[in-house]
Every structure is written in C-alpha cells, then in structure tokens.
Design a protein around this motif. Structure first.
Motif, PDB file in Angstrom:
ATOM      1  N   TRP A  35     -57.257  44.032   6.383  1.00  0.00           N
ATOM      2  CA  TRP A  35     -58.175  45.052   5.659  1.00  0.00           C
ATOM      3  C   TRP A  35     -58.224  46.229   6.366  1.00  0.00           C
ATOM      4  N   MET A  46     -66.138  44.692   2.781  1.00  0.00           N
ATOM      5  CA  MET A  46     -65.427  43.798   3.075  1.00  0.00           C
ATOM      6  C   MET A  46     -66.185  42.298   2.503  1.00  0.00           C
ATOM      7  N   LEU A  55     -59.083  36.982   7.392  1.00  0.00           N
ATOM      8  CA  LEU A  55     -58.715  38.066   8.273  1.00  0.00           C
ATOM      9  C   LEU A  55     -58.137  37.954   9.452  1.00  0.00           C
ATOM     10  N   VAL A  58     -57.952  43.811  11.114  1.00  0.00           N
ATOM     11  CA  VAL A  58     -58.872  44.768  10.116  1.00  0.00           C
ATOM     12  C   VAL A  58     -58.623  45.940  11.111  1.00  0.00           C
TER      13      VAL A  58
END
Length: 242
Positions: A35, A46, A55, A58
C-alpha cells in the motif's frame, strides 16, 4: 524478526528516486500486500481498502511514526539525496507539472522565492520526515531513528548499492530497473547562482549533516558485506554499464 511478522515501511522523501524504487518494491509482493498511499489521509483510505492484516509493505510521502498506526513489528527504509540537489529538483519538477497541487502557488516564483516561501519543501525536509517532526525538525532524533529503526537508509547517488542492501535485507528477488519520474530540463548545481546555493546551505544545514551521517551508515553496511555479496554487488553494477 520473521518475514511474515514484520511490516516494512518505506518513507518516501520527494525527489530521491522514489518512483523507481516503488516499481522495484511492487515486483516483490502480491498487490494485496503493498500500500503506497501513506499521506495525510492515509489511515481512512487504508481501512476502507481492507485486508490490513495482509500488508507486508506500506509507504508514501509519510514521516517517522507511521508504525504507531499498526500492531505489527516494523522496520523502516528510505532513500536520501544530496539536500541541495533535492530541493532544486523538486522546484523544477513542480514547475513542469501544472497538475501538481503546489503548481498554482509557485508557477510564477523564481527558485529563490520558492526556497524562501516554501520552507516545508525547501528546508530540511529529510530531517523533518525522518525525525517525525514536520514543523520542528530535530537532527538528533533523525540520526537516532536512522540508526535504530531504518534497516537501510540508501542514497540516490548510490542507488545500486542501496537497492542491493535492500535486496539482501528484505529477501527481494528482481531489482532491475529503469529510472522513472526524472526531472527534465533543470539546471545542474554548478549552473545555479552562488547566492541561491548559499541560501540552500543555510536553510538545509540539518539535512546536510543528516545526509553525511546516512552516508557513513551506508558505507559501514557495504563494507560489512561478505566477500560473496561484494562480488554479487560488483557484478550487478558492472552488468548495468557493460
């Protein structure tokens, strides 16, 4: 710390080769594991996206402290750049892009006016982000964070060395790349007036010291590589230019 449990946080400082690096990062993970929109409204976006637990990496134009929004163990990495060159590049980058949110404000500004009126962009931005204090940058905090929580703090001017260390640290595979988002039609540093350079040096004293500190850390990591890794790095660098 295992690969599954840690969250990698890419602190993307503008005009440090971030678009190129993000393209490398994306190849290492499934789309649901990455992300790259970590800015002011990052958390609502998010959470709306969902799959937060999946995840693995990020990042974005964020700041140190982003790890506080997650429950996972974390490791940061970033890329720094010669502070004088970085500010000049950012000015000309914005000036060439009418769609940039800062363009209306700077389109009629000279470089000196940009430096004097956009302190968040033109003065110690790297220290601001790495110290986690945007409005009151703290050099000591930035140095401590780099040393303790950044697995790799690379340098744009040593890009191949930097991504090689990231490859080793994060078990990445393909780190081939072509440069992306390069600022076009900008003067070199030696073409900029001494008055502007001196103003930049004065306003970026912390960034200049932080950059030198980061270079020391990076050099230490490179020197500590085993002989096989050093040969692998040399092969990587020579193959790019052969």
């Amino acid at each position: 710390m295992t690969e599954e449990k840690r969250l990698l946080i890419y602190l993307h400082i503008p005009k440090t080769g971030g678009t190129t690096l993000k393209n490398i990062i994306k190849r290492q993970y499934h789309p649901k594991e990455v992300w790259f929109h970590m800015e002011k409204d990052m958390i609502p976006k998010m959470e709306k996206r969902g799959n937060v637990d999946q995840l693995k990496c990020v990042g974005g134009h964020c700041w140190y402290g982003l790890h506080e929004y997650f429950e996972k163990q974390f490791q940061y990495f970033t890329m720094l750049r010669n502070p004088i060159d970085r500010v000049i590049s950012e000015y000309y980058y914005i000036l060439r892009r009418p769609n940039h949110n800062a363009y209306p404000q700077i389109k009629n500004m000279t470089l000196m006016e940009f430096i004097q009126n956009f302190s968040l962009k033109s003065s110690n931005q790297q220290t601001r982000r790495i110290s986690g204090s945007i409005h009151n940058p703290n050099l000591d905090h930035a140095k401590t964070n780099l040393k303790n929580d950044f697995v790799v703090a690379g340098l744009s001017e040593m890009f191949d060395d930097s991504i090689f260390l990231m490859k080793k640290a994060f078990n990445w595979q393909d780190i081939s790349y072509s440069k992306e988002n390069v600022t076009q039609k900008r003067p070199a540093i030696d073409e900029i007036s001494k008055d502007i350079i001196n103003e930049l040096k004065k306003r970026n004293a912390m960034d200049i010291e932080l950059y030198a500190f980061a270079k020391e850390l990076l050099t230490e990591k490179l020197e500590s590589l085993d002989s096989v890794s050093k040969q692998e790095l040399e092969l990587l660098k020579t193959s790019k230019y052969s």
